[in-house]
Every structure is written in structure tokens, then in C-alpha cells.
Design an enzyme around this catalytic site. Structure first.
Site, short mmCIF file in Angstrom:
data_model
loop_
_atom_site.label_atom_id
_atom_site.label_comp_id
_atom_site.label_asym_id
_atom_site.label_seq_id
_atom_site.Cartn_x
_atom_site.Cartn_y
_atom_site.Cartn_z
N SER A 102 -9.28 3.77 9.21
CA SER A 102 -10.14 2.91 9.12
C SER A 102 -10.30 2.29 10.59
CB SER A 102 -9.60 1.75 8.43
OG SER A 102 -9.33 2.05 7.36
N HIS A 158 -15.00 4.50 6.45
CA HIS A 158 -14.78 6.13 6.45
C HIS A 158 -15.93 6.65 6.40
CE1 HIS A 158 -10.26 5.45 6.28
NE2 HIS A 158 -10.40 4.60 5.40
N HIS A 195 -7.82 8.72 -0.48
CA HIS A 195 -6.67 8.30 -0.73
C HIS A 195 -6.25 8.64 -1.94
CE1 HIS A 195 -8.34 5.78 2.45
NE2 HIS A 195 -7.10 5.59 2.91
N TYR A 234 -5.20 6.57 -4.21
CA TYR A 234 -5.52 5.42 -5.12
C TYR A 234 -7.01 5.60 -5.52
CZ TYR A 234 -7.42 3.11 -0.84
OH TYR A 234 -8.07 2.82 0.39
N GLU A 235 -7.72 6.38 -4.98
CA GLU A 235 -9.28 6.57 -5.28
C GLU A 235 -9.31 7.39 -6.46
OE1 GLU A 235 -11.65 7.63 -1.94
OE2 GLU A 235 -9.91 7.16 -0.67
N ALA A 276 -4.20 2.52 9.14
CA ALA A 276 -3.81 1.19 9.08
C ALA A 276 -2.66 0.77 8.42
CB ALA A 276 -5.15 0.41 8.69
N MET A 331 -1.01 2.85 2.70
CA MET A 331 -1.67 3.69 1.54
C MET A 331 -2.05 5.06 1.58
SD MET A 331 -3.77 0.44 -0.14
CE MET A 331 -3.29 -0.93 0.04
N SER A 332 -1.60 5.56 2.86
CA SER A 332 -2.33 7.04 3.22
C SER A 332 -1.08 7.77 4.04
CB SER A 332 -3.40 6.71 3.94
OG SER A 332 -2.83 6.33 5.23
N ASN A 352 -1.81 -6.24 9.77
CA ASN A 352 -1.50 -7.63 9.21
C ASN A 352 0.16 -7.55 9.13
OD1 ASN A 352 -2.30 -5.34 7.15
ND2 ASN A 352 -0.74 -6.72 6.06
N HIS A 379 -9.18 -6.42 2.55
CA HIS A 379 -9.55 -5.22 3.18
C HIS A 379 -10.41 -5.57 4.42
CE1 HIS A 379 -10.64 -1.08 3.75
NE2 HIS A 379 -11.83 -1.47 3.89
N1 HPA Z 1 -0.23 -2.85 2.96
C1 HPA Z 1 -0.80 -1.42 2.66
N2 HPA Z 1 -1.62 -0.56 3.15
C2 HPA Z 1 -2.17 -1.42 4.35
C3 HPA Z 1 -1.76 -2.73 4.62
C4 HPA Z 1 -0.69 -3.28 4.01
O1 HPA Z 1 -0.29 -4.42 4.11
N3 HPA Z 1 -2.23 -3.13 5.76
C5 HPA Z 1 -3.17 -2.13 6.00
N4 HPA Z 1 -2.97 -0.99 5.21
#
Ligand code: HPA
Length: 274
Positions: free
Chosen positions: A29, A60, A82, A84-85, A112, A207-208, A231, A243
């Protein structure tokens, strides 16, 4: 070689005859701009590459850029899929097998991530030294043969990590190092999950990447991976997790990552010449 890998390799060979990338780079991302640093040899849409993912997350792109950066031949993947998709952990398998088949011996992944360390605030960059697969899922489920029992010790290549740290020093960029924990998503984690992850030894959450690392090691690629901290992880900051915020913070740190990758590729190209 599977049919889809064969077809994708053929499409790449047609677009870029005799081009042999050494390093494949998955741009997560907000990092798509790094492709602008390349002198392109060919640009292919994932839709023309059988088995490549159809990225569905904002930010993406779905393009494979073949070209040179600092004289190093690279294959840049703009966009990933990913777990989760679609609930399939092997969504990047064909793409990774394809990178190997066209000549790459290194896979550099970017992502990220949320931070579990207060001293690693949004905008920081973390080199992944190891991971925790908190999902219990493997992209090699259903695989047969002894090769499926992949050794995950030093999955993140120590030599590459050292050279990335060196490149960061040269470029004046602070590069943290830590453990990445993979959660399924797409929902963010609960504060209790993050407290558990901290006890387990995680420094960043995302998540990746983890299934891609497993696949890359399975096919014999050396791996390095970098997280952009976007974050504080759930329960560790004051802002709600969104997001959009992830994308905005990723954009700011992406300049540093681009400089880091450029410095790294320059030193790799110099080593290659010797
Ligand atoms: N959790 C999961 N995936 C993420 C996060 C998070 O805090 N920040 C960016 N991708």
C-alpha cells in the site's frame, strides 16, 4: 511448472525478451510510486498474466514492471492479494513461482503494519527479522512431497538484512528491526489480541507478507521484508483505526522506503559487478 506459470512466463518473455531480473519486489500500500524510479523494459497488467492476483484493495495497482533501478534488473509487483480477500492463502503462489522462473533469486516484500512498540511510531520503518503466523494457515496446505516441510529458520535472510541495514545507514534512514505477526484481517485486531501478540514477542502486526515468505522459501528465493508503520496497533493509540489513515501514513513513510530501496539496489548492483 504449472500451466499458469508457463503461460505467464511466456507472456513476460514476449514482452521483455532476454530480460532477466535478479530481485523481485512486492510494493505494498502506498509504495507504487517506487516504480517511477525504474527505467522500464516492459510493463504488464496482472490481467494479462494468468494466475497473477486481481488486487482488490485501494492503493494496489495490479501491474508488473520490469526494468532497471540503479542498473539492477528488477521485477516490481505493484499490488498483491491478501488471504482475507478470498480465504485462499496461496493467492500469490503463481506470481512468486513466476518471479523465480524468470530469474529472480531474491524476493523483497513491503507492507503496511501497526506498531506494538511506542518507540516505533507511525512513519517508522521496520526490517522484519522473523515472524509469527498467528493464523495457523499455510499456503502449502494440500501440497505433497518433502519440499513442503520448509525450514523457516533464518527465513529472512541474514545477509540481506545486514545489507539493508547498511543501505539505511548510508541513506541516513532509521531502520528498526523486529518480529511481524500475521493476523487474517480484514477486521483490525482487538486490544486483547494485541496484548497477546506483545506477550508472544511481536513488534508489528499486519495482514499480508507471511504466506508470501513461506511460498518464496518453498521455491528457494532469498527473502527480505520491510514494514511501514502506519498506526499504533489496536488499543495502543488514541485514533480509531481506519484503512484511509493507514494509506495516508504509508504515503509519508514511503519516501524513506523508496530511498532505502534505491540505496540497497545500488549496493547490490555494485556487489554484482565485482
Ligand atoms: N493491523 C493489521 N494490519 C495493519 C495494521 C494493523 O494495525 N496497520 C496496517 N496494516
Amino acid at each position: 511448472m504449472s500451466d499458469q506459470v508457463g503461460l505467464s512466463v511466456a507472456a513476460i518473455r514476449t514482452a521483455a525478451p532476454s530480460f532477466q531480473p535478479r530481485i523481485g519486489i512486492v510494493l505494498g500500500s502506498g509504495l507504487g510510486d517506487f516504480a517511477d524510479a525504474a527505467e522500464p523494459v516492459a510493463i504488464l497488467s496482472y490481467s494479462d498474466l494468468p494466475g497473477f492476483p486481481r488486487p482488490g484493495v485501494g492503493g494496489h495497482a495490479g501491474r508488473l514492471v520490469l526494468g532497471h533501478i540503479e542498473k539492477m534488473p528488477v521485477a516490481l509487483m505493484l499490488g498483491r492479494t491478501h488471504y482475507y480477500e478470498h480465504g485462499r492463502p496461496d493467492g500469490m503462489r503463481i506470481a512468486i513461482e513466476c518471479l523465480k522462473a524468470i530469474g529472480c533469486d531474491i524476493l523483497l516484500l513491503t507492507n503496511a503494519a501497526g506498531s506494538l512498540r511506542p518507540e516505533m511510531p507511525p512513519g517508522s520503518i521496520m526490517l522484519i527479522e522473523d515472524h509469527i503466523n498467528f493464523t495457523g494457515v499455510s499456503p502449502l496446505f494440500g501440497e505433497s512431497g518433502d519440499a513442503r516441510f520448509v525450514d523457516m529458520v533464518e527465513a529472512y535472510d541474514p545477509g540481506l538484512r545486514q545489507r539493508l541495514q547498511h543501505a539505511a545507514e548510508q541513506a541516513g534512514i532509521a531502520l528498526h528491526s523486529g518480529v511481524y505477526i500475521w493476523f487474517c484481517g480484514p477486521n483490525f485486531e482487538t486490544p486483547a489480541e494485541i496484548r497477546a501478540a506483545k506477550i508472544l514477542g511481536a513488534d508489528a502486526v499486519g495482514m499480508s507478507t507471511v504466506p508470501e515468505v513461506i511460498l518464496a522459501r518453498y521455491v528457494g528465493l532469498k527473502v527480505a521484508a520491510i514494514s511501514i508503520i502506519t498506526n499504533p496497533a489496536a488499543g495502543m493509540g488514541t485514533m480509531p483505526l481506519t484503512h484511509a489513515q493507514t494509506m495516508a501514513a504509508g504515503k509519508r513513510a514511503s519516501e524513506d522506503v523508496c530511498r532505502l530501496l534505491t540505496a540497497f539496489l545500488a549496493t547490490e548492483a555494485a556487489v554484482e559487478k565485482v
